[in-house]
Every structure is written in C-alpha cells, then in structure tokens.
Design a protein around this motif. Structure first.
Motif, PDB file in Angstrom:
ATOM      1  N   THR A  30      59.944  40.626  19.258  1.00 24.04           N
ATOM      2  CA  THR A  30      58.839  41.277  19.963  1.00 24.04           C
ATOM      3  C   THR A  30      57.597  41.409  19.085  1.00 24.04           C
ATOM      4  OG1 THR A  30      59.760  43.445  19.350  1.00 24.04           O
ATOM      5  CG2 THR A  30      60.365  42.564  21.509  1.00 24.04           C
ATOM      6  N   LYS A  31      57.611  40.740  17.944  1.00 24.73           N
ATOM      7  CA  LYS A  31      56.427  40.744  17.090  1.00 24.73           C
ATOM      8  C   LYS A  31      55.351  39.884  17.738  1.00 24.73           C
ATOM      9  CE  LYS A  31      54.852  39.814  12.373  1.00 24.73           C
ATOM     10  NZ  LYS A  31      55.242  39.330  11.020  1.00 24.73           N
ATOM     11  N   THR A  32      54.140  40.409  17.819  1.00 26.90           N
ATOM     12  CA  THR A  32      53.083  39.717  18.548  1.00 26.90           C
ATOM     13  C   THR A  32      52.223  38.864  17.620  1.00 26.90           C
ATOM     14  OG1 THR A  32      51.500  41.533  18.296  1.00 26.90           O
ATOM     15  CG2 THR A  32      52.980  41.611  20.193  1.00 26.90           C
ATOM     16  N   LYS A  33      51.621  37.830  18.210  1.00 29.76           N
ATOM     17  CA  LYS A  33      50.665  36.992  17.490  1.00 29.76           C
ATOM     18  C   LYS A  33      49.228  37.386  17.844  1.00 29.76           C
ATOM     19  CE  LYS A  33      53.917  33.131  17.458  1.00 29.76           C
ATOM     20  NZ  LYS A  33      54.171  31.709  17.806  1.00 29.76           N
ATOM     21  N   SER A  34      49.100  38.330  18.802  1.00 33.54           N
ATOM     22  CA  SER A  34      47.776  38.814  19.205  1.00 33.54           C
ATOM     23  C   SER A  34      47.854  40.333  19.278  1.00 33.54           C
ATOM     24  CB  SER A  34      47.384  38.200  20.554  1.00 33.54           C
ATOM     25  OG  SER A  34      48.290  38.615  21.562  1.00 33.54           O
ATOM     26  N   LEU A  57      52.133  40.701  26.129  1.00 31.75           N
ATOM     27  CA  LEU A  57      51.564  40.224  27.387  1.00 31.75           C
ATOM     28  C   LEU A  57      50.476  39.191  27.131  1.00 31.75           C
ATOM     29  CD1 LEU A  57      51.198  40.271  30.431  1.00 31.75           C
ATOM     30  CD2 LEU A  57      49.748  42.303  30.165  1.00 31.75           C
ATOM     31  N   THR A  58      49.612  39.457  26.161  1.00 32.53           N
ATOM     32  CA  THR A  58      48.556  38.500  25.826  1.00 32.53           C
ATOM     33  C   THR A  58      49.149  37.211  25.278  1.00 32.53           C
ATOM     34  OG1 THR A  58      46.987  40.289  25.355  1.00 32.53           O
ATOM     35  CG2 THR A  58      46.494  38.116  24.428  1.00 32.53           C
ATOM     36  N   ASP A  59      50.131  37.338  24.387  1.00 36.42           N
ATOM     37  CA  ASP A  59      50.793  36.151  23.834  1.00 36.42           C
ATOM     38  C   ASP A  59      51.366  35.279  24.945  1.00 36.42           C
ATOM     39  OD1 ASP A  59      50.223  36.976  21.293  1.00 36.42           O
ATOM     40  OD2 ASP A  59      52.278  37.483  20.742  1.00 36.42           O
TER      41      ASP A  59
END
Length: 260
Positions: free
Chosen positions: A91-95, A99-101
């Motif tokens: 669940t680590k995001t790039k943004s 949801l945006t990812d």
C-alpha cells in the motif's frame, strides 16, 4: 487487472477499496489470485494460479520487495498489476494516494501492438459427461482471434476460471464476500485441443466447481511478448518501476468473460 491477495490480508482491503474507486464504472476485467502454496488460512487458489503469478510477476515481486536483509519474495499480498505492465506492491504510494496511483495507471492502458479493429471471441458449450460426479461439469470451449501486428512478436492463449463472488465468513480480514476469485488456470488449452494454431482453438475441459453459487466464468487471455532489444535493462536499474515494466513483458489482452 490482476491482484494478488489473501483472506487474512488486512492491507488488501485498503488496496482493493482504492481499486474499486479508481475503476468505478469502467469496463475492467479483474482477476484476484489468492495465495495457495504453503497456505493454511486461505481456501481459494490452486497450484496453477500461484504458478501463473510466479511465472509472470514473481521476478518483479522479488525486486520490489527486496531489502537489505531480505532477498524478496515472489508472492506477496497485496500486489496489483495493470495491463501486465505496471506492478504495485503493498500500500506504499508512488504519488499522494493509492487512488491517484491506480487511476493514473488505468489511464495509461496497454502497450500491446495489435490493431484497434482486431477481435477476440469465446464460446462455451456444456457437454454430456457420464463419468463426471455431481460437482464436476464438462464444457467445450472455443476461441478465436484476428490479432495481427508488425515486427517480431509471439502470443498464446490462456484460460482463467474466475468466480464472481465467494462467501467465506472465516476469512481473518473479515471481508466475508471475496470477489473475482481465480480458481484455475489452463496455460496451454491447445495442448490437448483440436486446433493446430493459436488463432483459433477448441478444447474439452472439466470446469472447476465454484466455491458456492453458479457464478463461475471463463476468461480468455492472450499472453503476448515482444523480444527485448535493450538488454541493459536486465541489469540493476535506479528506477525499479522501469525494470518491472520490462520484466512484465507478457501482457494479457482480455475479451469479456463468458458465463458458464
């Protein structure tokens, strides 16, 4: 859209909720692989489903999960793959958010080389089976495609058997109704089929029984590959996402699923 999940995975709930919101009303076929090998808490999945995940995305998962003290693992929940090309672990995001990812990745689409007018078709016909028991069903499955592309490429059909919803109240994460459950993979249906080439085929198969209900579907997937020309990408790269896109070169192009 392929997801690796488990009935004990709490982080999977956040990941799948973000996917639900990102997909919305978009026509997306979802395939949820459930952890099976060496698994005691999740009743879904099979050796064939875990093998497909390992063959297609295992190396990408190892690279994404590798740390200084760990060599990485081939199967980790939650993992999400968009168009067979873009791999997301955990669940680590790039943004700024999952949801945006996920929305961004969905908007990119597949880089397959085929023409917009190319087609896929799938037909399922129930067969009489005198040797089948009450939980077994036999079907003739026929498929065809008009896929064509220039350059050097290869492709092969794969059949996936997916249950729309399976009720399992004993799941540790409390989801209870598990969606898009992949039960079985037939990686080369032409091996015992009747057709000599991959543009069309026919195979008689025993269908895995659904966990409950009568909502099993068969999904036709075309795995395609274009040989890599830049071999330097195999070496360690500063941008892991670039390497993962290269490693996930077998990209499924899906037709609508056909209900059994």
């Amino acid at each position: 859209m392929e997801v690796y999940t488990a009935t004990w995975c709490f982080n999977c709930i956040d990941s799948e909720h973000a996917l639900d919101e990102a997909i919305g009303d978009t026509d997306v076929t979802r395939i949820h692989y459930h952890r099976h090998k060496f698994e005691t808490l999740d009743p879904f999945g099979s050796n064939s489903t875990d093998s497909r995940w390992e063959d297609g995305y295992g190396e990408a998962s190892v690279i994404a999960s590798r740390t200084g003290s760990s060599g990485g693992l081939e199967r980790l929940a939650p993992s999400s793959v968009f168009d067979g090309e873009r791999f997301y672990l955990g669940t680590k995001t790039k943004s700024n958010s999952l949801l945006t990812d996920y929305s961004t990745s969905l908007s990119v689409g597949s880089s397959h080389p085929f023409q917009p007018t190319d087609t896929l078709s799938l037909e399922v016909v129930k067969m009489e089976c005198s040797t089948c028991n009450d939980s077994e069903y036999a079907f003739t499955i026929r498929w065809s495609n008009s896929l064509s592309a220039s350059g050097d490429w290869s492709a092969e059909p794969v059949l996936l058997f997916v249950e729309h919803s399976a009720h399992y109240p004993d799941g540790v994460n409390g989801v209870e109704h598990y969606k898009h459950v992949l039960h079985e993979v037939v990686p080369d249906p032409m091996e015992d089929g009747l057709a000599p080439e991959w543009h069309y085929g026919e195979a008689g198969l025993l269908i895995p029984p659904p966990w409950d209900g009568d909502d099993m579907s068969v999904v036709l997937v075309i795995d395609w590959e274009i040989p890599a020309t830049d071999k330097s990408n195999i070496l360690p790269a500063p941008a892991v996402s670039t390497l993962l896109c290269f490693l996930a070169a077998l990209v499924p192009v899906r037709a609508r699923d056909s209900r059994l």
